[in-house]
Design a protein around this motif. Structure first.
Motif, mmCIF file in Angstrom:
data_model
loop_
_atom_site.group_PDB
_atom_site.id
_atom_site.type_symbol
_atom_site.label_atom_id
_atom_site.label_comp_id
_atom_site.label_asym_id
_atom_site.label_seq_id
_atom_site.Cartn_x
_atom_site.Cartn_y
_atom_site.Cartn_z
ATOM 1 N N ALA A 39 -37.080 -9.241 -62.720
ATOM 2 C CA ALA A 39 -36.011 -10.166 -63.118
ATOM 3 C C ALA A 39 -35.732 -11.223 -62.059
ATOM 4 O O ALA A 39 -35.584 -12.408 -62.367
ATOM 5 N N SER A 40 -35.651 -10.824 -60.793
ATOM 6 C CA SER A 40 -35.341 -11.771 -59.733
ATOM 7 C C SER A 40 -36.433 -12.822 -59.600
ATOM 8 O O SER A 40 -36.154 -14.020 -59.457
ATOM 9 N N GLY A 41 -37.677 -12.392 -59.659
ATOM 10 C CA GLY A 41 -38.789 -13.330 -59.542
ATOM 11 C C GLY A 41 -38.830 -14.318 -60.695
ATOM 12 O O GLY A 41 -39.089 -15.510 -60.497
ATOM 13 N N ARG A 42 -38.583 -13.827 -61.901
ATOM 14 C CA ARG A 42 -38.571 -14.740 -63.050
ATOM 15 C C ARG A 42 -37.481 -15.793 -62.886
ATOM 16 O O ARG A 42 -37.685 -16.969 -63.181
ATOM 17 N N ASP A 43 -36.318 -15.366 -62.413
ATOM 18 C CA ASP A 43 -35.219 -16.306 -62.198
ATOM 19 C C ASP A 43 -35.576 -17.314 -61.111
ATOM 20 O O ASP A 43 -35.373 -18.524 -61.283
ATOM 21 N N ALA A 44 -36.107 -16.850 -60.003
ATOM 22 C CA ALA A 44 -36.404 -17.727 -58.873
ATOM 23 C C ALA A 44 -37.445 -18.779 -59.243
ATOM 24 O O ALA A 44 -37.359 -19.940 -58.813
ATOM 25 N N ARG A 45 -38.421 -18.380 -60.044
ATOM 26 C CA ARG A 45 -39.499 -19.305 -60.434
ATOM 27 C C ARG A 45 -39.205 -20.029 -61.741
ATOM 28 O O ARG A 45 -39.989 -20.852 -62.179
ATOM 29 N N ARG A 46 -38.064 -19.707 -62.343
ATOM 30 C CA ARG A 46 -37.754 -20.139 -63.714
ATOM 31 C C ARG A 46 -38.948 -19.900 -64.634
ATOM 32 O O ARG A 46 -39.439 -20.781 -65.335
ATOM 33 N N GLU A 47 -39.390 -18.676 -64.616
ATOM 34 C CA GLU A 47 -40.529 -18.232 -65.424
ATOM 35 C C GLU A 47 -39.989 -17.631 -66.717
ATOM 36 O O GLU A 47 -39.357 -16.571 -66.711
ATOM 37 N N LEU A 48 -40.214 -18.311 -67.824
ATOM 38 C CA LEU A 48 -39.636 -17.867 -69.092
ATOM 39 C C LEU A 48 -40.212 -16.510 -69.495
ATOM 40 O O LEU A 48 -41.418 -16.293 -69.400
ATOM 41 N N PRO A 49 -39.363 -15.603 -69.973
ATOM 42 C CA PRO A 49 -39.791 -14.219 -70.219
ATOM 43 C C PRO A 49 -40.449 -14.020 -71.581
ATOM 44 O O PRO A 49 -40.044 -13.165 -72.370
ATOM 45 N N ARG A 50 -41.484 -14.792 -71.858
ATOM 46 C CA ARG A 50 -42.151 -14.674 -73.158
ATOM 47 C C ARG A 50 -42.752 -13.280 -73.354
ATOM 48 O O ARG A 50 -42.597 -12.672 -74.407
ATOM 49 N N ALA B 287 -30.014 -10.627 -67.145
ATOM 50 C CA ALA B 287 -28.986 -11.225 -67.997
ATOM 51 C C ALA B 287 -29.539 -12.344 -68.869
ATOM 52 O O ALA B 287 -29.087 -12.536 -69.999
ATOM 53 N N SER B 288 -30.503 -13.095 -68.366
ATOM 54 C CA SER B 288 -31.101 -14.157 -69.169
ATOM 55 C C SER B 288 -31.834 -13.581 -70.366
ATOM 56 O O SER B 288 -31.681 -14.045 -71.505
ATOM 57 N N LEU B 289 -32.642 -12.579 -70.120
ATOM 58 C CA LEU B 289 -33.400 -11.961 -71.203
ATOM 59 C C LEU B 289 -32.475 -11.364 -72.250
ATOM 60 O O LEU B 289 -32.719 -11.469 -73.457
ATOM 61 N N LEU C 245 -30.080 -12.830 -54.338
ATOM 62 C CA LEU C 245 -28.973 -11.998 -54.810
ATOM 63 C C LEU C 245 -27.894 -12.828 -55.495
ATOM 64 O O LEU C 245 -27.074 -12.286 -56.250
ATOM 65 N N HIS C 246 -27.909 -14.125 -55.256
ATOM 66 C CA HIS C 246 -26.909 -14.990 -55.888
ATOM 67 C C HIS C 246 -27.154 -15.172 -57.379
ATOM 68 O O HIS C 246 -26.336 -15.757 -58.075
ATOM 69 N N ARG C 247 -28.276 -14.673 -57.884
ATOM 70 C CA ARG C 247 -28.536 -14.837 -59.323
ATOM 71 C C ARG C 247 -27.470 -14.140 -60.162
ATOM 72 O O ARG C 247 -27.148 -14.600 -61.263
ATOM 73 N N HIS C 248 -26.912 -13.030 -59.669
ATOM 74 C CA HIS C 248 -25.881 -12.326 -60.430
ATOM 75 C C HIS C 248 -24.644 -13.205 -60.608
ATOM 76 O O HIS C 248 -24.093 -13.310 -61.704
ATOM 77 N N TRP C 249 -24.209 -13.842 -59.501
ATOM 78 C CA TRP C 249 -23.039 -14.723 -59.599
ATOM 79 C C TRP C 249 -23.363 -15.941 -60.448
ATOM 80 O O TRP C 249 -22.551 -16.360 -61.280
ATOM 81 N N ARG C 250 -24.524 -16.531 -60.254
ATOM 82 C CA ARG C 250 -24.902 -17.700 -61.058
ATOM 83 C C ARG C 250 -24.937 -17.364 -62.543
ATOM 84 O O ARG C 250 -24.488 -18.144 -63.392
ATOM 85 N N ASP C 251 -25.490 -16.201 -62.870
ATOM 86 C CA ASP C 251 -25.530 -15.785 -64.276
ATOM 87 C C ASP C 251 -24.124 -15.564 -64.825
ATOM 88 O O ASP C 251 -23.800 -16.000 -65.934
ATOM 89 N N ALA C 252 -23.288 -14.886 -64.034
ATOM 90 C CA ALA C 252 -21.914 -14.616 -64.487
ATOM 91 C C ALA C 252 -21.124 -15.904 -64.653
ATOM 92 O O ALA C 252 -20.443 -16.113 -65.661
ATOM 93 N N ARG C 253 -21.212 -16.782 -63.660
ATOM 94 C CA ARG C 253 -20.445 -18.021 -63.723
ATOM 95 C C ARG C 253 -20.883 -18.885 -64.908
ATOM 96 O O ARG C 253 -20.056 -19.495 -65.596
ATOM 97 N N THR C 254 -22.171 -18.934 -65.163
ATOM 98 C CA THR C 254 -22.693 -19.748 -66.264
ATOM 99 C C THR C 254 -22.345 -19.134 -67.612
ATOM 100 O O THR C 254 -21.847 -19.814 -68.510
ATOM 101 N N HIS C 255 -22.577 -17.845 -67.754
ATOM 102 C CA HIS C 255 -22.359 -17.204 -69.048
ATOM 103 C C HIS C 255 -20.885 -17.160 -69.422
ATOM 104 O O HIS C 255 -20.529 -17.299 -70.597
ATOM 105 N N THR C 256 -20.006 -16.971 -68.448
ATOM 106 C CA THR C 256 -18.574 -16.875 -68.764
ATOM 107 C C THR C 256 -17.969 -18.222 -69.143
ATOM 108 O O THR C 256 -16.814 -18.278 -69.586
ATOM 109 N N LEU C 257 -18.728 -19.298 -69.020
ATOM 110 C CA LEU C 257 -18.257 -20.602 -69.478
ATOM 111 C C LEU C 257 -18.477 -20.789 -70.976
ATOM 112 O O LEU C 257 -18.077 -21.816 -71.531
ATOM 113 N N HIS C 258 -19.091 -19.812 -71.613
ATOM 114 C CA HIS C 258 -19.424 -19.928 -73.040
ATOM 115 C C HIS C 258 -18.213 -20.288 -73.890
ATOM 116 O O HIS C 258 -18.275 -21.112 -74.782
ATOM 117 N N ASP C 259 -17.093 -19.623 -73.614
ATOM 118 C CA ASP C 259 -15.818 -19.986 -74.244
ATOM 119 C C ASP C 259 -14.711 -19.489 -73.325
ATOM 120 O O ASP C 259 -14.849 -18.464 -72.667
#
Length: 390
Positions: free
Chosen positions: A23-34, A76-78, A351-365
């Motif tokens: 998961a961390s590597g996919r996020d860091a490289r923005r490698e889509l989880p096809r 979280a992205s997947l 390790l900041h991916r958790h905060w980035r994911d939370a901050r982005t996703h919680t903006l949904h509404d």
């Protein structure tokens, strides 16, 4: 094929462990989880809400929420990619004709994925949908508009499009991903949820047969759980982010953190101040999970006996779970650095991916509106509105 709730949970837990290491590597490289999404699809997990009458497992909302929580704790992205898939399976359950249900549920059971073309940018507000369905003389439609934040569209076989017909009422048009005039662009550049491919869908006079158009507006004319179920899955993603961040923080402190020299202990994990903080964070995590489970049970109870009161109870319970899980995810993902120390801030560790994911996703509404509805309900008995986000 997954046969029941137990098998769905077992499959989700196994997939979470399978997806976690990369998961961390996919996020860091923005490698889509096809490949990972194909693996998830192949297990049959995306078909678990197909009604039993059509050959599906028809799992409970409680099971579905736990499936999402488990997946999000790993990636979280997947986990977010199929959220709209289940929302639009539910649209068919509520308003699809028998013929539409037979056709599309068979598609889902065969491993076809639904995407999402719902939100629009630059409009007056979220409900200001300007994408249009224009009916032709032969009864079919032409679909025109531009959609943003189209999570799942890039990976979809069918893209449900939220649009207004000439009477201004909301419909959902189920469009094949390869339809002429439909373009999906991977232009999502959010700081978090980086590999959801939540890009842009453009529709230029896309032909849609009447058989693929569902009158979504009818969902909101009476008691409904469309919003509660969709929001329950968002809450589960937030709870999963919280769980994943807490687990990674604990592992880091146990294996990599140095004790503060004034503590007198040989390891950071023995420091009573850190132990206290982890206890506080675990309380937040457990409370988020408990509210999620309570909300899911309320949705299941309302499904079994749906009326205005049960629908309101379900929506309010989900609103509470979503508001709390979002704040818990943000606090725990932020505290990961507090408890782990300076080394945790290295960009290479991601390790900041958790905060980035939370901050982005919680903006949904906005959670503040969920708190408003909670207050109105408990103080004045005001039922929440029927608009699909509660």
């Amino acid at each position: 094929m997954i046969r029941d709730d137990t098998e769905a949970l077992r499959t989700a837990a196994a997939l979470a462990e399978e997806f976690r290491p990369g998961a961390s590597g996919r996020d860091a490289r923005r490698e889509l989880p096809r490949a990972e999404l194909d693996r998830l699809t192949a297990t049959g997990l995306l078909a678990v809400t197909v009604p039993a009458a059509h050959g599906g497992a028809d799992v409970s909302a409680a099971t579905l929420a736990e499936v999402f929580r488990l997946l999000a704790s790993a990636d979280a992205s997947l986990a977010q990619i199929p959220q709209s898939h289940f929302a639009y399976v539910n649209v068919l359950r509520q308003q699809g004709s028998p013929e539409q249900q037979a056709f599309f549920f068979a598609e889902v059971l065969a491993g076809r994925r639904f995407g999402n073309a719902q939100s629009e940018a630059g409009t007056k507000h979220l409900q200001d949908i300007r994408t249009r369905l224009v009916r032709g003389e032969d009864g079919s439609y032409l679909l025109t508009g531009v959609k943003h934040y189209s999570t799942g569209a890039l990976f979809a076989d069918w893209i449900p499009v939220l649009a207004r017909a000439e009477d201004d009422l909301l419909h959902v048009a189920y469009v094949p991903a390869d339809a002429p005039g439909l373009t999906v662009t991977d232009d999502w550049d959010g700081m978090g949820q980086r590999t959801t491919a939540s890009g842009t869908v453009e529709l230029a006079d896309v032909a849609v047969p009447a058989a693929h158009v569902v009158p979504h507006h009818l969902t909101f004319t009476g008691p409904q759980l469309h919003g509660a179920l969709a929001q329950l899955l968002h809450a589960a993603i937030d709870a999963g982010i919280a769980a994943g961040a807490l687990a990674e923080a604990a592992e880091f402190v146990r294996t990599r953190s140095r004790p503060w020299f004034e503590s007198g202990y040989d390891t950071a994990a023995e420091d009573p101040l850190l132990i206290q903080r982890f206890g506080e964070l675990d309380l937040r995590h457990r409370a988020a999970d408990a509210l999620l489970a309570t909300a899911a049970r309320a949705v299941d109870a309302a499904r079994a006996d749906l009326d205005d009161d049960s629908a309101a109870e379900a929506s309010i319970a989900v609103a509470a779970a979503k508001a709390y899980a979002g704040s818990a995810a943000l606090e725990i993902a932020d505290a990961l650095f507090e408890v782990s120390g300076t080394r945790a801030a290295l960009d290479s560790l991601n390790l900041h991916r958790h905060w980035r994911d939370a901050r982005t996703h919680t903006l949904h509404d906005p959670a503040r509106w969920k708190i408003q509805h909670l207050g109105r309900y408990v103080l004045n008995g005001t039922r929440p509105p029927r608009h699909g986000l509660l």
